[in-house]
Motif scaffolding. Structure first.
Motif, PDB file in Angstrom:
ATOM      1  N   TYR A  52      65.438  -9.666  80.580  1.00 46.20           N
ATOM      2  CA  TYR A  52      66.347  -9.111  81.587  1.00 46.20           C
ATOM      3  C   TYR A  52      65.858  -7.713  81.929  1.00 46.20           C
ATOM      4  O   TYR A  52      65.841  -6.833  81.070  1.00 46.20           O
ATOM      5  N   ARG A  53      65.412  -7.533  83.159  1.00 50.11           N
ATOM      6  CA  ARG A  53      64.925  -6.221  83.585  1.00 50.11           C
ATOM      7  C   ARG A  53      65.710  -5.757  84.800  1.00 50.11           C
ATOM      8  O   ARG A  53      66.044  -6.541  85.680  1.00 50.11           O
ATOM      9  N   ILE A  54      65.988  -4.467  84.812  1.00 52.80           N
ATOM     10  CA  ILE A  54      66.663  -3.827  85.936  1.00 52.80           C
ATOM     11  C   ILE A  54      65.640  -2.921  86.616  1.00 52.80           C
ATOM     12  O   ILE A  54      65.169  -1.955  86.022  1.00 52.80           O
ATOM     13  N   LEU A  55      65.308  -3.266  87.849  1.00 50.55           N
ATOM     14  CA  LEU A  55      64.364  -2.474  88.631  1.00 50.55           C
ATOM     15  C   LEU A  55      65.150  -1.580  89.584  1.00 50.55           C
ATOM     16  O   LEU A  55      65.937  -2.083  90.393  1.00 50.55           O
ATOM     17  N   GLY A  56      64.958  -0.291  89.469  1.00 52.32           N
ATOM     18  CA  GLY A  56      65.620   0.662  90.360  1.00 52.32           C
ATOM     19  C   GLY A  56      64.746   0.891  91.578  1.00 52.32           C
ATOM     20  O   GLY A  56      63.757   1.619  91.513  1.00 52.32           O
ATOM     21  N   ALA A  57      65.089   0.246  92.691  1.00 51.12           N
ATOM     22  CA  ALA A  57      64.272   0.288  93.902  1.00 51.12           C
ATOM     23  C   ALA A  57      64.743   1.404  94.838  1.00 51.12           C
ATOM     24  O   ALA A  57      65.942   1.621  94.999  1.00 51.12           O
ATOM     25  N   CYS A  58      63.772   2.079  95.440  1.00 50.50           N
ATOM     26  CA  CYS A  58      64.099   3.166  96.363  1.00 50.50           C
ATOM     27  C   CYS A  58      63.219   3.081  97.610  1.00 50.50           C
ATOM     28  O   CYS A  58      62.008   2.918  97.505  1.00 50.50           O
ATOM     29  N   ASN A  59      63.855   3.216  98.753  1.00 50.81           N
ATOM     30  CA  ASN A  59      63.170   3.322 100.034  1.00 50.81           C
ATOM     31  C   ASN A  59      63.361   4.776 100.461  1.00 50.81           C
ATOM     32  O   ASN A  59      64.445   5.146 100.903  1.00 50.81           O
ATOM     33  N   PRO A  60      62.346   5.633 100.282  1.00 49.78           N
ATOM     34  CA  PRO A  60      62.533   7.076 100.488  1.00 49.78           C
ATOM     35  C   PRO A  60      63.156   7.497 101.817  1.00 49.78           C
ATOM     36  O   PRO A  60      64.079   8.328 101.805  1.00 49.78           O
ATOM     37  N   PRO A  61      62.729   6.957 102.971  1.00 51.54           N
ATOM     38  CA  PRO A  61      63.374   7.403 104.213  1.00 51.54           C
ATOM     39  C   PRO A  61      64.880   7.090 104.247  1.00 51.54           C
ATOM     40  O   PRO A  61      65.677   7.914 104.713  1.00 51.54           O
ATOM     41  N   PHE A  62      65.256   5.918 103.736  1.00 50.90           N
ATOM     42  CA  PHE A  62      66.672   5.571 103.716  1.00 50.90           C
ATOM     43  C   PHE A  62      67.431   6.374 102.664  1.00 50.90           C
ATOM     44  O   PHE A  62      68.591   6.750 102.886  1.00 50.90           O
ATOM     45  N   ALA A  63      66.802   6.643 101.544  1.00 52.70           N
ATOM     46  CA  ALA A  63      67.446   7.481 100.528  1.00 52.70           C
ATOM     47  C   ALA A  63      67.731   8.864 101.107  1.00 52.70           C
ATOM     48  O   ALA A  63      68.828   9.413 100.933  1.00 52.70           O
ATOM     49  N   TYR A  64      66.774   9.406 101.834  1.00 55.12           N
ATOM     50  CA  TYR A  64      66.951  10.722 102.451  1.00 55.12           C
ATOM     51  C   TYR A  64      68.099  10.709 103.470  1.00 55.12           C
ATOM     52  O   TYR A  64      68.964  11.585 103.452  1.00 55.12           O
ATOM     53  N   LYS A  65      68.119   9.695 104.343  1.00 56.00           N
ATOM     54  CA  LYS A  65      69.201   9.583 105.334  1.00 56.00           C
ATOM     55  C   LYS A  65      70.560   9.471 104.651  1.00 56.00           C
ATOM     56  O   LYS A  65      71.540  10.081 105.080  1.00 56.00           O
ATOM     57  N   THR A  66      70.592   8.686 103.584  1.00 62.81           N
ATOM     58  CA  THR A  66      71.847   8.476 102.858  1.00 62.81           C
ATOM     59  C   THR A  66      72.321   9.772 102.205  1.00 62.81           C
ATOM     60  O   THR A  66      73.501  10.116 102.274  1.00 62.81           O
ATOM     61  N   LEU A  67      71.400  10.491 101.584  1.00 67.12           N
ATOM     62  CA  LEU A  67      71.760  11.757 100.939  1.00 67.12           C
ATOM     63  C   LEU A  67      72.202  12.814 101.954  1.00 67.12           C
ATOM     64  O   LEU A  67      73.043  13.655 101.642  1.00 67.12           O
ATOM     65  N   GLN A  68      71.645  12.759 103.168  1.00 65.74           N
ATOM     66  CA  GLN A  68      72.095  13.679 104.213  1.00 65.74           C
ATOM     67  C   GLN A  68      73.513  13.348 104.669  1.00 65.74           C
ATOM     68  O   GLN A  68      74.280  14.245 104.987  1.00 65.74           O
ATOM     69  N   ALA A  69      73.847  12.070 104.685  1.00 59.78           N
ATOM     70  CA  ALA A  69      75.171  11.645 105.138  1.00 59.78           C
ATOM     71  C   ALA A  69      76.246  11.867 104.076  1.00 59.78           C
ATOM     72  O   ALA A  69      77.419  12.066 104.416  1.00 59.78           O
ATOM     73  N   GLU A  70      75.859  11.809 102.809  1.00 62.57           N
ATOM     74  CA  GLU A  70      76.847  11.886 101.708  1.00 62.57           C
ATOM     75  C   GLU A  70      76.153  12.464 100.474  1.00 62.57           C
ATOM     76  O   GLU A  70      75.352  11.783  99.835  1.00 62.57           O
ATOM     77  N   ASP A  71      76.456  13.707 100.145  1.00 62.04           N
ATOM     78  CA  ASP A  71      75.718  14.374  99.067  1.00 62.04           C
ATOM     79  C   ASP A  71      75.980  13.825  97.661  1.00 62.04           C
ATOM     80  O   ASP A  71      75.163  14.014  96.767  1.00 62.04           O
ATOM     81  N   LYS A  72      77.061  13.106  97.448  1.00 63.23           N
ATOM     82  CA  LYS A  72      77.355  12.538  96.117  1.00 63.23           C
ATOM     83  C   LYS A  72      76.866  11.093  95.971  1.00 63.23           C
ATOM     84  O   LYS A  72      77.037  10.473  94.939  1.00 63.23           O
ATOM     85  N   ILE A  73      76.224  10.566  97.013  1.00 67.51           N
ATOM     86  CA  ILE A  73      75.808   9.161  97.011  1.00 67.51           C
ATOM     87  C   ILE A  73      74.716   8.893  95.975  1.00 67.51           C
ATOM     88  O   ILE A  73      74.473   7.745  95.607  1.00 67.51           O
ATOM     89  N   GLY A  74      74.109   9.933  95.462  1.00 73.23           N
ATOM     90  CA  GLY A  74      73.121   9.766  94.397  1.00 73.23           C
ATOM     91  C   GLY A  74      73.679   9.039  93.190  1.00 73.23           C
ATOM     92  O   GLY A  74      72.922   8.449  92.409  1.00 73.23           O
ATOM     93  N   THR A  75      75.003   9.040  93.050  1.00 70.87           N
ATOM     94  CA  THR A  75      75.622   8.281  91.960  1.00 70.87           C
ATOM     95  C   THR A  75      75.421   6.783  92.134  1.00 70.87           C
ATOM     96  O   THR A  75      75.570   6.023  91.182  1.00 70.87           O
ATOM     97  N   MET A  76      75.063   6.352  93.351  1.00 70.59           N
ATOM     98  CA  MET A  76      74.880   4.928  93.637  1.00 70.59           C
ATOM     99  C   MET A  76      73.412   4.570  93.902  1.00 70.59           C
ATOM    100  O   MET A  76      73.111   3.466  94.313  1.00 70.59           O
ATOM    101  N   LEU A  77      72.527   5.504  93.688  1.00 69.40           N
ATOM    102  CA  LEU A  77      71.103   5.275  93.899  1.00 69.40           C
ATOM    103  C   LEU A  77      70.387   5.195  92.558  1.00 69.40           C
ATOM    104  O   LEU A  77      70.828   5.810  91.607  1.00 69.40           O
TER     105      LEU A  77
END
Length: 128
Positions: A52-77
């Motif tokens: 059982y593996r958990i892969l934490g996937a990130c799409n940098p441009p979308f992560a950046y847009k999301t963090l600009q829209a909501e500064d606490k959203i890092g709790t869900m990334l």
């Protein structure tokens, strides 16, 4: 509404990890974290568990847009994708649906971003 996308595969566990990683890459995602739950449970609790593996996937441009829209959203990334052994020698691959998980956040700007990320993760699961 389900909070994930999932698919069963007739592949080895390692082949499934490789395929998921490649499909994520095609959609602009990299793997930030890779948690081996089986190894962790063995080390910390001396418990035998399935692969059982958990892969934490990130799409940098979308992560950046999301963090600009909501500064606490890092709790869900990042967006988690799990690969696990299931019965009958099969493997399942499951990804979070960001559209479902971000409904808890009262920020309309996130809905459009979450829908785009959701579409990309659904494409990954469909292609594996």
């Amino acid at each position: 509404m389900s909070y994930y996308f999932t698919k069963k595969l007739n592949l080895s566990f390692d082949a499934a990890i490789a395929r998921v990683t490649e499909e994520l890459k095609k959609e602009g995602f990299g793997i930030l974290t890779d948690i081996d739950v089986k190894a962790t449970l063995k080390k910390k609790l001396d418990i035998e568990f399935r692969k059982y593996r958990i892969l934490g996937a990130c799409n940098p441009p979308f992560a950046y847009k999301t963090l600009q829209a909501e500064d606490k959203i890092g709790t869900m990334l990042p967006c988690n994708v799990i690969v696990q052994e299931i019965s009958g020698g099969q493997v399942s691959v499951t990804a979070i649906d960001p559209l479902a998980s971000m409904q808890a956040v009262e920020n309309p700007a996130l809905k459009e971003i979450a829908a785009e990320i959701s579409k990309k993760l659904k494409t990954v699961i469909d292609r594996v």
